[in-house]
Design a protein around this motif. Structure first.
Motif, PDB file in Angstrom:
ATOM      1  N   ASN A 194      26.506-112.287  11.299  1.00 13.80           N
ATOM      2  CA  ASN A 194      25.134-112.652  11.631  1.00 13.80           C
ATOM      3  C   ASN A 194      24.275-111.394  11.781  1.00 13.80           C
ATOM      4  N   LEU A 195      22.982-111.616  11.990  1.00 11.67           N
ATOM      5  CA  LEU A 195      22.059-110.486  12.021  1.00 11.67           C
ATOM      6  C   LEU A 195      22.330-109.569  13.204  1.00 11.67           C
ATOM      7  N   ASP A 196      22.741-110.128  14.337  1.00 14.17           N
ATOM      8  CA  ASP A 196      23.074-109.281  15.495  1.00 14.17           C
ATOM      9  C   ASP A 196      24.247-108.352  15.166  1.00 14.17           C
ATOM     10  N   GLU A 197      25.246-108.881  14.474  1.00 16.22           N
ATOM     11  CA  GLU A 197      26.390-108.043  14.099  1.00 16.22           C
ATOM     12  C   GLU A 197      25.959-106.924  13.150  1.00 16.22           C
ATOM     13  N   TRP A 198      25.083-107.256  12.205  1.00 14.42           N
ATOM     14  CA  TRP A 198      24.575-106.224  11.303  1.00 14.42           C
ATOM     15  C   TRP A 198      23.786-105.161  12.072  1.00 14.42           C
ATOM     16  N   ASP A 199      22.901-105.596  12.966  1.00 11.03           N
ATOM     17  CA  ASP A 199      22.077-104.633  13.705  1.00 11.03           C
ATOM     18  C   ASP A 199      22.943-103.747  14.597  1.00 11.03           C
ATOM     19  N   ASP A 200      23.946-104.331  15.237  1.00 10.71           N
ATOM     20  CA  ASP A 200      24.848-103.532  16.069  1.00 10.71           C
ATOM     21  C   ASP A 200      25.594-102.512  15.217  1.00 10.71           C
ATOM     22  N   PHE A 201      26.075-102.951  14.052  1.00 10.07           N
ATOM     23  CA  PHE A 201      26.809-102.047  13.169  1.00 10.07           C
ATOM     24  C   PHE A 201      25.923-100.910  12.677  1.00 10.07           C
ATOM     25  N   GLU A 202      24.752-101.253  12.158  1.00  7.66           N
ATOM     26  CA  GLU A 202      23.885-100.225  11.592  1.00  7.66           C
ATOM     27  C   GLU A 202      23.413 -99.246  12.665  1.00  7.66           C
ATOM     28  N   SER A 203      23.129 -99.741  13.860  1.00  8.07           N
ATOM     29  CA  SER A 203      22.717 -98.850  14.941  1.00  8.07           C
ATOM     30  C   SER A 203      23.862 -97.927  15.349  1.00  8.07           C
ATOM     31  N   ALA A 204      25.052 -98.483  15.517  1.00  3.46           N
ATOM     32  CA  ALA A 204      26.207 -97.668  15.897  1.00  3.46           C
ATOM     33  C   ALA A 204      26.586 -96.689  14.791  1.00  3.46           C
ATOM     34  N   TYR A 205      26.345 -97.074  13.541  1.00  4.69           N
ATOM     35  CA  TYR A 205      26.663 -96.219  12.406  1.00  4.69           C
ATOM     36  C   TYR A 205      25.941 -94.875  12.500  1.00  4.69           C
ATOM     37  N   GLN A 206      24.732 -94.897  13.078  1.00  2.00           N
ATOM     38  CA  GLN A 206      23.935 -93.675  13.109  1.00  2.00           C
ATOM     39  C   GLN A 206      23.623 -93.166  14.510  1.00  2.00           C
ATOM     40  N   SER A 207      24.011 -93.915  15.529  1.00  2.00           N
ATOM     41  CA  SER A 207      23.574 -93.600  16.884  1.00  2.00           C
ATOM     42  C   SER A 207      23.989 -92.200  17.331  1.00  2.00           C
ATOM     43  N   ASP A 208      25.253 -91.841  17.116  1.00  5.40           N
ATOM     44  CA  ASP A 208      25.701 -90.533  17.603  1.00  5.40           C
ATOM     45  C   ASP A 208      24.978 -89.396  16.882  1.00  5.40           C
ATOM     46  N   VAL A 209      24.695 -89.594  15.596  1.00  2.00           N
ATOM     47  CA  VAL A 209      23.979 -88.557  14.848  1.00  2.00           C
ATOM     48  C   VAL A 209      22.516 -88.483  15.292  1.00  2.00           C
ATOM     49  N   GLU A 210      21.899 -89.633  15.539  1.00  6.41           N
ATOM     50  CA  GLU A 210      20.509 -89.633  15.998  1.00  6.41           C
ATOM     51  C   GLU A 210      20.377 -88.889  17.335  1.00  6.41           C
ATOM     52  N   GLU A 211      21.313 -89.124  18.250  1.00  3.00           N
ATOM     53  CA  GLU A 211      21.253 -88.429  19.524  1.00  3.00           C
ATOM     54  C   GLU A 211      21.525 -86.935  19.349  1.00  3.00           C
ATOM     55  N   TRP A 212      22.404 -86.589  18.432  1.00  6.83           N
ATOM     56  CA  TRP A 212      22.663 -85.175  18.122  1.00  6.83           C
ATOM     57  C   TRP A 212      21.397 -84.518  17.576  1.00  6.83           C
ATOM     58  N   LEU A 213      20.686 -85.219  16.690  1.00  3.75           N
ATOM     59  CA  LEU A 213      19.446 -84.669  16.125  1.00  3.75           C
ATOM     60  C   LEU A 213      18.382 -84.473  17.210  1.00  3.75           C
ATOM     61  N   ALA A 214      18.301 -85.409  18.134  1.00  2.00           N
ATOM     62  CA  ALA A 214      17.329 -85.274  19.216  1.00  2.00           C
ATOM     63  C   ALA A 214      17.632 -84.057  20.080  1.00  2.00           C
ATOM     64  N   ALA A 215      18.904 -83.737  20.241  1.00  2.00           N
ATOM     65  CA  ALA A 215      19.303 -82.605  21.086  1.00  2.00           C
ATOM     66  C   ALA A 215      19.347 -81.286  20.329  1.00  2.00           C
ATOM     67  N   HIS A 216      19.408 -81.339  18.987  1.00  2.00           N
ATOM     68  CA  HIS A 216      19.551 -80.120  18.181  1.00  2.00           C
ATOM     69  C   HIS A 216      18.568 -80.132  17.007  1.00  2.00           C
ATOM     70  N   PRO A 217      17.265 -80.251  17.276  1.00  2.00           N
ATOM     71  CA  PRO A 217      16.292 -80.383  16.175  1.00  2.00           C
ATOM     72  C   PRO A 217      16.214 -79.160  15.284  1.00  2.00           C
ATOM     73  N   ASP A 218      16.602 -77.977  15.785  1.00  2.64           N
ATOM     74  CA  ASP A 218      16.484 -76.750  15.000  1.00  2.64           C
ATOM     75  C   ASP A 218      17.839 -76.232  14.515  1.00  2.64           C
ATOM     76  N   HIS A 219      18.867 -77.038  14.640  1.00  4.35           N
ATOM     77  CA  HIS A 219      20.197 -76.642  14.175  1.00  4.35           C
ATOM     78  C   HIS A 219      20.158 -76.432  12.658  1.00  4.35           C
ATOM     79  N   PRO A 220      20.943 -75.492  12.120  1.00  3.27           N
ATOM     80  CA  PRO A 220      20.945 -75.263  10.668  1.00  3.27           C
ATOM     81  C   PRO A 220      21.267 -76.500   9.844  1.00  3.27           C
ATOM     82  N   LEU A 221      22.008 -77.447  10.416  1.00  5.43           N
ATOM     83  CA  LEU A 221      22.356 -78.659   9.682  1.00  5.43           C
ATOM     84  C   LEU A 221      21.390 -79.815   9.954  1.00  5.43           C
TER      85      LEU A 221
END
Length: 255
Positions: A194-221
């Motif tokens: 269902n749509l909730d399962e898709w939204d949970d998956f897609e959010s979790a798929y990128q969540s750790d990277v999004e938080e990393w980007l917020a904490a390291h906006p000027d990192h070389p990567l």
């Protein structure tokens, strides 16, 4: 963290797909009650979380997971050891095309039909179903997670998806089930994420990277990583959200 440390990868995902805890538990109860498996084969297993839970629920059963990503396989091995399953499961780095593993009482193939054949979409689904028919024991089960179109994608939908996305790439749900029947199966259970399962998956798929980007906006990567996750989010939200579905088919081989 030094300047070359890569951002985290998929640490927020339990299953590598739109699968809720409740649905996974129901599937495992149903599979264990209807035809208790002795051997399990997981095609494109990743870290094999569903397989490990199934083994926990069926004492004495053994499993083999096949995948090409060694990082995911190592995660699966570590999880198996931590849960006391190290002697009952193997994680093997190899291609699933013409695999010598199997037949097994239960064959899992979650969003990995492409791993069973060199055929191009949509023919890869038919080829995968034929391979799965060969890999399951008489009286066994196949649990297939396969993409389908919930509705015909518009040109606007397709333009926001991956390169060369096409309406012909996937089947609709009725045609997908018909392909399974033509390959020698009967569909014992048909359900869709269902749509909730898709939204949970897609959010979790990128969540750790999004938080990393917020904490390291000027990192070389950061620039490369930001571009990658922004592209994927746009594909999801502007392209296939509510358009592409995932069917979970529990298939019984015809004698």
């Amino acid at each position: 963290m030094d300047d070359t440390t890569a951002p985290p990868r998929l640490t927020r995902l339990t299953f590598h797909g739109p699968l809720s805890e409740d649905r996974a538990a129901r599937m495992i109860r149903r599979l264990s009650a209807q035809a208790t498996p002795v051997t399990v084969l997981d095609i494109g297993c990743g870290w094999g979380e569903f397989m490990l839970r199934l083994l926990e629920a069926t004492p004495g059963a053994t499993g083999v997971g096949i995948d090409l990503n060694e990082d995911d396989l190592a995660r699966g091995r570590a999880n198996a050891e931590a849960r006391g399953l190290g002697e009952r499961v193997r994680f093997v780095q190899e291609s699933a095309v013409d695999t010598a593993h199997g037949p097994a009482d239960l064959v899992l193939c979650f969003s990995a039909s492409h791993a069973l054949s060199d055929a191009q979409p949509p023919e890869h689904t038919t080829a995968a179903l034929r391979a799965l028919r060969r890999l399951v024991t008489p009286g066994g089960r196949v649990l297939l997670g396969e993409s389908f179109w919930q509705r015909t994608p518009t040109p606007s939908d397709l333009s926001a998806m991956w390169p060369d996305a096409s309406p012909a790439e996937f089947h609709d749900l009725p045609d997908l089930v018909d392909l399974a029947i033509a390959a020698g199966f009967r569909p014992a259970w048909i359900e869709t994420a269902n749509l909730d399962e898709w939204d949970d998956f897609e959010s979790a798929y990128q969540s750790d990277v999004e938080e990393w980007l917020a904490a390291h906006p000027d990192h070389p990567l950061a620039k490369e990583t930001r571009n990658r996750v922004d592209r994927h989010r746009a594909m999801w939200l502007r392209g296939y959200r509510g358009v592409m579905g995932l069917a979970y088919l529990t298939l019984v081989p015809v004698s």
